[in-house]
Design a protein around this motif. Sequence first.
Motif, PDB file in Angstrom:
ATOM      1  N   SER A 248      67.067  38.302  49.160  1.00 19.07           N
ATOM      2  CA  SER A 248      67.820  38.938  48.071  1.00 19.07           C
ATOM      3  C   SER A 248      67.436  38.350  46.716  1.00 19.07           C
ATOM      4  N   LEU A 249      67.246  37.016  46.653  1.00 23.38           N
ATOM      5  CA  LEU A 249      66.829  36.393  45.397  1.00 23.38           C
ATOM      6  C   LEU A 249      65.437  36.867  44.976  1.00 23.38           C
ATOM      7  N   ALA A 250      64.522  36.956  45.954  1.00 21.07           N
ATOM      8  CA  ALA A 250      63.164  37.395  45.633  1.00 21.07           C
ATOM      9  C   ALA A 250      63.158  38.845  45.154  1.00 21.07           C
ATOM     10  N   GLY A 251      63.907  39.715  45.852  1.00 23.73           N
ATOM     11  CA  GLY A 251      63.952  41.110  45.435  1.00 23.73           C
ATOM     12  C   GLY A 251      64.534  41.276  44.043  1.00 23.73           C
ATOM     13  N   THR A 252      65.607  40.525  43.735  1.00 20.43           N
ATOM     14  CA  THR A 252      66.211  40.603  42.404  1.00 20.43           C
ATOM     15  C   THR A 252      65.245  40.094  41.334  1.00 20.43           C
ATOM     16  N   SER A 253      64.537  39.012  41.632  1.00 21.20           N
ATOM     17  CA  SER A 253      63.586  38.453  40.663  1.00 21.20           C
ATOM     18  C   SER A 253      62.449  39.432  40.385  1.00 21.20           C
ATOM     19  N   VAL A 254      61.956  40.093  41.422  1.00 22.68           N
ATOM     20  CA  VAL A 254      60.860  41.053  41.233  1.00 22.68           C
ATOM     21  C   VAL A 254      61.310  42.222  40.370  1.00 22.68           C
TER      22      VAL A 254
END
Length: 669
Positions: A248-254
């Motif tokens: 979830s953190l990676a998707g939000t950052s992207v």
Amino acid sequence: MGCCGSVERTKREWRPLEDRSCTDLPWFLLFTVFCVGMGSICSFTIVTGGAARLVFGYDSYGNTCGTRNERIEGVHLSGLDHTDRKFVFFLDPCNVDIVQRKIRSTALCVSLCPTEELKTYQDLKRFAMINGSELCSYDMAGHKYPSLPERVSKCPKLPVPPSKPLPVFNRCTPVDISCYAKFAEAVVTFVGDNSVLHRLIAGVAASKEIIIGLCFLALVLSMVLMVIIRYISAVLVWILTALVVLGSLAGTSVLWWLYIDHRLYGDSSTKEDPDQDQDPDPDPETSRDRRQALLVYAGAATVFTIILLLLMLFMRKRVALTIALFHVAGKVFIHLPLLTLQPFVTFLALLLFWIYWILVLLFLGTSGNPVQNEETGLTEFRLTGPLQYLTWYHAVGLVWITEFILACQQMTVAGAVVTYYFTRDKNRLPVTPILSSVLRLVRYHLGTVAKGAFIITLVKIPRLILMYIHNQLKGKENACARCLLKTCICCLWCLEKCLNYLNQNAYAATAINSTSFCTSARDAFVILVENALRVATINAVGDFVLFLGKILIVTSTAFAGVLLLNYQRDYAEWLLPLIIVCLFSFLVAHCFLSIFEIVVDVLFLCFAIDTKYNDGTPGKEFFMDKALMEFVESSRRLERAVERGRNRVKEAVSEGAEMKPMAPGTSSA
């Protein structure tokens, strides 16, 4: 106390009772009457000759092969004596109706199936003279076959392929089944070339020992996993938690990076070199819409991530409870090893019932009154009038009795787990808790199981009917009707899953208190609502861990299959065996881990009851296992720490309120 004379208790003792009473006796009587009706249908098919027509076969004029028949009014060539003619022979066995899945050919009763190819009518005559088996219509003499003009329509299609009778069912079937290629292609739609089909079948035949060995390996892995999953559950749960959070953190950052990149460099790249050969860029309004869309996506992902992190923070204790329940469930299988046999017993019971159900359904297909088919002129047997509803009654029996067998498994497992949980000294467990649970079920609670199964049946049958209507109207209905049907099917499916879960907990409550289905369902529902967050966590995390266990078994079995089948260099030859092994391993893993899931759910209900009615003080000692006790103690320490923190805050606030009147300017001169 006698079974039928017992009175249900009003007080909830919430522990296994030795002095039990019958529950839901009217439903047991209703289910018994229904089963008698199912047996009556089978008796009807046997008495009216439907079973005999299926087993011995019958010709196109209503005559049963191998017996003396009575004449059917209005049917030519009926009422013949076929005592010596025991086999059914089709004049054109390759004329298959793919839609109706049957052979559209005149059938005759013959005394012998042709074992060699017959190419001419002289061969038919010679076969009839030598063997006494006439393969043409009954009104044609065997020695006149070559000379009669009607031989084309009343004799078998030439050449007649060699055939042999089926075991049990006396039908002459061609030795070479290539004439059924169209039917096979309709069933096996992914096979477009017969040579591929032959190679796949040959691969299965050549690898049957390996397939059996791999299936046994999947069985062993499933049984081992149920015991060792308590050691790896903690690792799986925290790995799952970490992957979800990081994902979830990676998707939000992207998404935020794409938004910032598009905002800073999206327009400048086109302005720097307007003569550069590139795709025409949309107008500024479209570019602004893209930025807004990315902003919405990034904002939604951020909100989702924050909510997820907060849930992980507040539900970490409940995740620890899931791990503790998995640990205790592994101990249950060590103390109650016969639990591992439950999938075998249930599968055997279902298999025997399904075989019986299919046989009776086939009997119904050859029962009823003789009717001439208007298209072919052949005689068929059909159920007419009120007898048509026998098939519907039989279909309802399939769903209800199947659900009844599955519910019996749930009640048996629940009874054994309840006995384990509420026995303080595990060394004093009954010799055979599983058999004791089965005996309690048979003596006291069959009515409760029948009622719970009937409730599931009431939801499942409408869903199956809607699915059938949806398939029949595929491509014909409008978008609104299709959406409405799918919505109804989805809602009924969700309702069925919820009722299944509630039923399972109701069976556990019945195993504890010996109360009726409705009372047990109400009591279990109250307990589950009071622990809603715990239930959600256990179902979400526990189901995913069990799913990973199923995937582990399938991949391990598939990997072993690739290593063992690697000697067959032809890809098509080992593809089908590997698919069969993977499907079987998933089925086995699902059956065994479903038992594990039932054990975890029953343990949680017992734990919730234990913590609600006991507090560990003398006279109210806990029944729970050491692992669950450690969880309770850690939760209490955390609660005490939180309470101390709140008290300190309150004291600080009160002290501040007392010092407030002493502020400068408020004192007298």
